[in-house]
Design an enzyme around this catalytic site. Structure first.
Site, short mmCIF file in Angstrom:
data_model
loop_
_atom_site.label_atom_id
_atom_site.label_comp_id
_atom_site.label_asym_id
_atom_site.label_seq_id
_atom_site.Cartn_x
_atom_site.Cartn_y
_atom_site.Cartn_z
N ARG A 1 0.84 -1.21 0.00
CA ARG A 1 0.00 0.00 0.00
C ARG A 1 0.87 1.25 0.00
NH1 ARG A 1 -1.06 4.77 2.55
NH2 ARG A 1 -0.71 3.78 4.57
N ASP A 2 1.47 1.56 1.13
CA ASP A 2 2.24 2.80 1.23
C ASP A 2 3.51 2.75 0.41
OD1 ASP A 2 2.35 5.38 2.17
OD2 ASP A 2 3.53 4.88 3.92
N HIS B 1 4.46 4.56 12.66
CA HIS B 1 4.74 4.49 11.23
C HIS B 1 5.74 5.59 10.89
CE1 HIS B 1 3.40 3.93 6.90
NE2 HIS B 1 3.94 5.15 6.84
N CYS C 1 4.36 9.27 0.84
CA CYS C 1 3.03 9.86 0.64
C CYS C 1 3.03 10.71 -0.63
CB CYS C 1 2.64 10.70 1.85
SG CYS C 1 1.03 11.51 1.67
N HIS D 1 8.83 7.26 8.40
CA HIS D 1 9.48 7.32 7.09
C HIS D 1 10.96 7.60 7.31
CE1 HIS D 1 5.80 8.08 4.30
NE2 HIS D 1 5.49 7.29 5.30
N ASN E 1 9.65 4.97 2.94
CA ASN E 1 9.32 4.40 4.24
C ASN E 1 10.57 3.77 4.84
OD1 ASN E 1 6.23 4.39 4.71
ND2 ASN E 1 6.45 3.79 2.57
#
Length: 314
Positions: free
Chosen positions: A17-18, A209, A242, A211, A251
């Protein structure tokens, strides 16, 4: 002072996903399934498969429904997806997704510009999503992006973050993720914010979470571990970021976190070699090198195996 850490962590692989949502190349469903199969084989306890958002906004996630319908789920593994509204909840229900994550920005100016409401007001509007998910037997978690800093604000007051936490709790959501989507977090700040959250909201099941935009992802995780936080998102090959935040690509790499944990004797239940295979495959599919240090240099323990016979140190 003794260096004390937790003995076990729980990692969520968010590369599908990310990781992929910020990539220019859009992988096919078959290619995503290959990566998903590898992630499952590595032994991740939690996997973020994709997001149920508008395909115009994030075309990389348009086939998340298909992935949920095609995958062979493993017992004991939690499969989750990001949802933006009730329509997303309906898509989750239709394809068999049993865990969704809602998200709001801690940046008031960001939220006002995009949604014409404060972050807390955004969470209050999630009530319909929570009700619909509950009726469908879908678990709900919440995420707070920009919790450690925002490119649209000089700073994010911790009171703003606490207001959102309390709004989530009022909506019946007790699993909450603090996200450094802008890549602006640093260790001493992480320590202060996480300590405050842990003390004030012991009922919350926390995720973090980070980065690695400015190289501090691992340091921030290690800092949080010292406070007893044990659940972290990571992304294969360090992919992603993002798409709505300037310069926020990258990430924290799954392989780097796993390698650190293995060297420090922290249990993950995940096979590092298998995870590295997934990372290398992601590099190949995306057509560019990873930002993962371990994928570039290999495991520290492998150096002895690579040492030529008779080599001396000068």
């Amino acid at each position: 002072m003794a260096f004390e850490l937790i003995k076990k962590v729980r990692l969520c692989e968010v590369g599908l996903r990310d990781g992929l949502q910020n990539e220019k190349k859009i992988l096919t469903a078959d290619e995503k399934m290959e990566l998903l199969d590898g992630v499952q084989a590595a032994g991740f306890p939690v996997i973020e498969v994709g997001s149920f958002v508008g395909p115009r906004a994030v075309p990389q996630m348009a086939d998340t429904d298909q992935l949920f319908m095609r995958m062979k789920k493993r017992d004991g593994v939690e499969y989750r997806a990001l949802v933006a509204n009730v329509k997303g909840v309906e898509r989750a229900e239709a394809c068999g997704c049993k865990k969704i994550k809602l998200n709001v920005s801690a940046s008031v100016s960001h939220n006002l510009a995009n949604l014409n409401c404060t972050p807390a007001q955004s969470v209050a509007r999630f009530g319909e999503c929570v009700d619909r998910a509950g009726a469908a037997g879908i678990e709900v978690s919440g995420s707070i992006s920009m919790a450690f800093g925002s490119p649209w604000d000089e700073e994010i007051p911790i009171g703003n973050v606490q207001e959102i936490v309390e709004a989530y709790l009022n909506a019946g959501i007790t699993e909450i993720s603090l996200s450094d989507a802008s890549g602006m977090a640093y260790p001493s700040q992480v320590y202060d914010i996480c300590l405050k959250m842990k003390e004030n909201y012991p009922q919350v099941n926390w995720w973090l979470h980070f980065h690695n935009t400015r190289g501090l992802g691992i340091a921030n995780i290690l800092t949080a571990m010292q406070l007893g936080f044990a659940q972290f998102d990571t992304s294969f090959a360090g992919t992603g970021g993002c798409p709505f935040v300037p310069g926020a690509a990258g990430n924290v790499a799954t392989e780097d976190v796993l390698h650190m944990c293995e060297e420090m004797g922290i249990e993950t239940g995940i096979d590092l070699d298998c995870a590295m295979e997934v990372g290398h495959r992601a590099e190949s599919l995306l057509g560019h090198p990873a930002s993962s240090c371990v994928l570039k240099a290999g495991k520290a323990k492998d150096i002895l195996l690579m040492k030529p016979e008779g080599q001396t140190i000068k």
